[in-house]
Design a protein around this motif. Sequence first.
Motif, PDB file in Angstrom:
ATOM      1  N   ASN A 581       0.862  -1.179   0.000  1.00  0.00           N
ATOM      2  CA  ASN A 581       0.000   0.000   0.000  1.00  0.00           C
ATOM      3  C   ASN A 581       0.900   1.232   0.000  1.00  0.00           C
ATOM      4  O   ASN A 581       1.802   1.359   0.839  1.00  0.00           O
ATOM      5  N   TYR A 582       0.658   2.133  -0.931  1.00  0.00           N
ATOM      6  CA  TYR A 582       1.482   3.331  -1.068  1.00  0.00           C
ATOM      7  C   TYR A 582       0.649   4.568  -0.741  1.00  0.00           C
ATOM      8  O   TYR A 582      -0.536   4.657  -1.100  1.00  0.00           O
ATOM      9  N   LEU A 602      -3.108  10.399  -1.520  1.00  0.00           N
ATOM     10  CA  LEU A 602      -3.842   9.393  -2.287  1.00  0.00           C
ATOM     11  C   LEU A 602      -3.283   8.026  -1.933  1.00  0.00           C
ATOM     12  O   LEU A 602      -2.089   7.766  -2.112  1.00  0.00           O
ATOM     13  N   ARG A 603      -4.123   7.116  -1.426  1.00  0.00           N
ATOM     14  CA  ARG A 603      -3.698   5.776  -1.059  1.00  0.00           C
ATOM     15  C   ARG A 603      -3.833   4.853  -2.278  1.00  0.00           C
ATOM     16  O   ARG A 603      -4.901   4.732  -2.857  1.00  0.00           O
ATOM     17  N   VAL A 604      -2.709   4.233  -2.634  1.00  0.00           N
ATOM     18  CA  VAL A 604      -2.668   3.351  -3.799  1.00  0.00           C
ATOM     19  C   VAL A 604      -2.264   1.951  -3.340  1.00  0.00           C
ATOM     20  O   VAL A 604      -1.241   1.794  -2.647  1.00  0.00           O
ATOM     21  N   GLN A 605      -3.061   0.949  -3.685  1.00  0.00           N
ATOM     22  CA  GLN A 605      -2.754  -0.438  -3.350  1.00  0.00           C
ATOM     23  C   GLN A 605      -2.245  -1.153  -4.609  1.00  0.00           C
ATOM     24  O   GLN A 605      -2.944  -1.226  -5.613  1.00  0.00           O
ATOM     25  N   VAL A 606      -1.002  -1.678  -4.551  1.00  0.00           N
ATOM     26  CA  VAL A 606      -0.392  -2.393  -5.680  1.00  0.00           C
ATOM     27  C   VAL A 606      -0.508  -3.889  -5.425  1.00  0.00           C
ATOM     28  O   VAL A 606      -0.029  -4.387  -4.398  1.00  0.00           O
ATOM     29  N   CYS A 607      -1.138  -4.625  -6.334  1.00  0.00           N
ATOM     30  CA  CYS A 607      -1.348  -6.062  -6.213  1.00  0.00           C
ATOM     31  C   CYS A 607      -0.717  -6.761  -7.421  1.00  0.00           C
ATOM     32  O   CYS A 607      -0.323  -6.122  -8.405  1.00  0.00           O
ATOM     33  N   SER A 608      -0.626  -8.087  -7.332  1.00  0.00           N
ATOM     34  CA  SER A 608      -0.137  -8.869  -8.475  1.00  0.00           C
ATOM     35  C   SER A 608      -1.312  -9.570  -9.137  1.00  0.00           C
ATOM     36  O   SER A 608      -2.302  -9.892  -8.485  1.00  0.00           O
ATOM     37  N   LYS A 610      -1.940 -12.837 -11.606  1.00  0.00           N
ATOM     38  CA  LYS A 610      -1.360 -14.034 -12.210  1.00  0.00           C
ATOM     39  C   LYS A 610      -2.466 -15.014 -12.510  1.00  0.00           C
ATOM     40  O   LYS A 610      -3.265 -15.349 -11.646  1.00  0.00           O
ATOM     41  N   ASN A 611      -2.476 -15.471 -13.783  1.00  0.00           N
ATOM     42  CA  ASN A 611      -3.516 -16.411 -14.221  1.00  0.00           C
ATOM     43  C   ASN A 611      -4.910 -15.873 -13.929  1.00  0.00           C
ATOM     44  O   ASN A 611      -5.793 -16.585 -13.454  1.00  0.00           O
ATOM     45  N   SER A 612      -5.077 -14.577 -14.215  1.00  0.00           N
ATOM     46  CA  SER A 612      -6.365 -13.889 -14.044  1.00  0.00           C
ATOM     47  C   SER A 612      -6.808 -13.811 -12.584  1.00  0.00           C
ATOM     48  O   SER A 612      -7.981 -13.569 -12.301  1.00  0.00           O
ATOM     49  N   LYS A 613      -5.887 -13.993 -11.636  1.00  0.00           N
ATOM     50  CA  LYS A 613      -6.215 -13.905 -10.217  1.00  0.00           C
ATOM     51  C   LYS A 613      -5.421 -12.765  -9.597  1.00  0.00           C
ATOM     52  O   LYS A 613      -4.213 -12.645  -9.813  1.00  0.00           O
ATOM     53  N   VAL A 614      -6.122 -11.926  -8.824  1.00  0.00           N
ATOM     54  CA  VAL A 614      -5.492 -10.781  -8.174  1.00  0.00           C
ATOM     55  C   VAL A 614      -5.050 -11.193  -6.778  1.00  0.00           C
ATOM     56  O   VAL A 614      -5.829 -11.755  -5.995  1.00  0.00           O
ATOM     57  N   ASP A 615      -3.778 -10.896  -6.447  1.00  0.00           N
ATOM     58  CA  ASP A 615      -3.213 -11.253  -5.139  1.00  0.00           C
ATOM     59  C   ASP A 615      -2.712  -9.980  -4.478  1.00  0.00           C
ATOM     60  O   ASP A 615      -1.787  -9.326  -4.971  1.00  0.00           O
ATOM     61  N   CYS A 616      -3.354  -9.613  -3.346  1.00  0.00           N
ATOM     62  CA  CYS A 616      -2.953  -8.406  -2.615  1.00  0.00           C
ATOM     63  C   CYS A 616      -2.492  -8.740  -1.205  1.00  0.00           C
ATOM     64  O   CYS A 616      -2.466  -7.863  -0.330  1.00  0.00           O
ATOM     65  N   ASN A 617      -2.108 -10.006  -0.960  1.00  0.00           N
ATOM     66  CA  ASN A 617      -1.793 -10.440   0.407  1.00  0.00           C
ATOM     67  C   ASN A 617      -0.625  -9.675   1.009  1.00  0.00           C
ATOM     68  O   ASN A 617      -0.584  -9.411   2.202  1.00  0.00           O
ATOM     69  N   ALA A 618       0.353  -9.343   0.218  1.00  0.00           N
ATOM     70  CA  ALA A 618       1.552  -8.689   0.757  1.00  0.00           C
ATOM     71  C   ALA A 618       1.457  -7.175   0.670  1.00  0.00           C
ATOM     72  O   ALA A 618       2.459  -6.487   0.791  1.00  0.00           O
ATOM     73  N   ALA A 619       0.261  -6.675   0.426  1.00  0.00           N
ATOM     74  CA  ALA A 619       0.116  -5.234   0.244  1.00  0.00           C
ATOM     75  C   ALA A 619      -0.420  -4.551   1.491  1.00  0.00           C
ATOM     76  O   ALA A 619      -1.020  -3.494   1.434  1.00  0.00           O
ATOM     77  N   GLY A 620      -0.203  -5.140   2.656  1.00  0.00           N
ATOM     78  CA  GLY A 620      -0.757  -4.566   3.871  1.00  0.00           C
ATOM     79  C   GLY A 620       0.032  -3.396   4.415  1.00  0.00           C
ATOM     80  O   GLY A 620      -0.516  -2.464   4.978  1.00  0.00           O
ATOM     81  N   ALA A 621       1.334  -3.434   4.251  1.00  0.00           N
ATOM     82  CA  ALA A 621       2.164  -2.371   4.823  1.00  0.00           C
ATOM     83  C   ALA A 621       1.996  -1.087   4.030  1.00  0.00           C
ATOM     84  O   ALA A 621       1.920  -1.099   2.801  1.00  0.00           O
ATOM     85  N   LEU A 622       1.939   0.007   4.737  1.00  0.00           N
ATOM     86  CA  LEU A 622       1.792   1.304   4.102  1.00  0.00           C
ATOM     87  C   LEU A 622       3.160   1.894   3.855  1.00  0.00           C
ATOM     88  O   LEU A 622       3.994   1.961   4.752  1.00  0.00           O
TER      89      LEU A 622
END
Length: 646
Positions: A581-582, A602-608, A610-622
């Motif tokens: 999270n930025y 402005l809070r921006v969340q960067v996720c990955s 892959k194979n049409s699946k969004v992964d935001c598990n590691a995006a908790g830290a600001l």
Amino acid sequence: MQPRTPLVLGVLLSQVLLLTSAEDLDCTPGFQQKVFHIQQPAEFIEDQLILNCKQRHVTFSDCKGNEKLRYEVSSPYFKVNSDGGLVALRNISAVGRTLFIHARTPHAEDMAELMIIGGRDIQGPLQDIFKFARTSPVPRQKRSIVVSPILIPENQRQPFPRDVGKVVDSDRPEGSKFRLTGKGVDQEPKGIFRINENTGSVSVTRTLDREMIATYQLFVETTDVNGKTLEGPVPLEIIVIDQNDNRPIFREGPYVGHVMEGSPTGTTVMRMTAFDADDPATDNALLRYHIRQQTPDKPSPNMFYIDPEKGDIVTVVSPALLDRETLENPKYELIIEAQDMAGLDVGLTGTATATIMIDDKNDHSPKFTKKEFQATVEEGAVGVIVNLTVEDKDDPATGAWRAAYTIINGNPAQSFEIHTNAQTNEGMLSVVKPLDYEISAFHTLLIKVENEDPLVPDVSYGPSSTATVHITVLDVNEGPVFYPDPMMVTKQENISAGSVLLTVNATDPDSLQHQTIRYSVYKDPAGWLNINPINGTVDTTAVLDRESPFVHNSVYTALFLAIDSDTHALVSLLQNLNKANYNLPIMVTDSGKPPMTNVTDLRVQVCSCKNSKVDCNAAGALRSSTVSLLLITLFSVACLGELLDI
């Protein structure tokens, strides 16, 4: 002094060589009869006995039981059966005037001669090989030595030396000797032949190879005790009889042939020929060809035929079966066998692989995968906007598959171009001239596709070879435009403050959005000018001074802004970031004077993804972005340069 009888060098055609001494004086190893005579028939008939009723068989004995007895005939068209019967292997009319039959066991060997009365000459080297059968004596002068060629089979086995001929002279002077000279005796290759100086017996000392040397030209003479020549020299020819000891060899590989798909039955693909080092005038080198194996064996196990004599490979299936697009594999491999002895079972064989490629012809037209394609493009942008896909069943490595695209309708301004992707064969449709949303928001193009190579006569391009492309132009908020730009104004210095200098005018290209335009001063180094934000009238706020350091060559330059009313901005990712999270600080500035500014996080969340699946598990830290500060102006602006000549 009584006249001397002439020396006669005879050919030892019936010489017997004992490999072991024969103590049994009642048995003489060899043929019981050495010479046979037959009348030349109109034709020798296959499998018919050659000798007459009184002499239907040849009889050979080695006095040891004839174990492993083998017969060889000087002509490949005849054979001797195990019972001694001489038969023809096929119908034949001319074989020469003499045949020789060679018999061999581990204990003895011998040769018999078959004289053909009225026999017709055979052509080529065979006639020369057997010419000793009809050689006339050389006419005598004062003294002469009558000679005939000596015939020796190649590849004879031990023991050596063995006698092959003899000089006969019953009345030569006492003490005289025979002398043999020439290549093979006292010249290289030395020591192959020698003569008994007392008896005149000619012998060979080693195995001969006809493929190395086919004939030897020697000379015979008689000498006195001091070595002085008494008679001669007389030429003596040694002829090496060919044995079938060389297999056919394919020397020119690799063998690769091509044939066009759909070719008529009987189309020649290629020619394969082998080489046989044996005597070309005999069946030892007479080759026949056939196909041993075909891979793959579909759609027919006999796709091809080879001419047994010429070696030409031709197609034997219908043109419909030579369809490259339906074949399991467009490449065939044939194992070709060449066999000497005219293809008889006793012949030696050699093999080689023939690779045949079924070449493609343009018998399939390219077809679009769908009739209509959609594309969107922002106004003002250029580049590829859509890839058009086609299918073609022809060979991808040929011009019969490669596509060529053409825009045939909908491109009057030449704003679009289409090119072929060499790897995928897709048509890459590009915008080459920026489009204007306000002029046209939609475009429709008609595209056709053809091959680089022309189609075969019975195939044509159909409806599937054209497609429609619908292009939607997206509106982009464009900045206002001043006209003219720049503007030149001439004024006297020292005019009073508040004097009107000019009125600027800007228009918004986004005519369909009905936006309003406001004006402001962007750059006024001396602080002399003011602009009405509504109507664009520019007046002075101070006295103009020609000697001011802001005036160069009597010209003062100022810049003005025209600002429309679109009320949002787009934040874009310029580089890849780690999942997190930025916190992005955004500074917003208005166009007032003085301008007002506000900073918003402005809070921006960067996720990955892959194979049409969004992964935001590691995006908790600001994380705070310290890379840059984004300045967003909520207006589209245009800048006018005003040149004030003082």
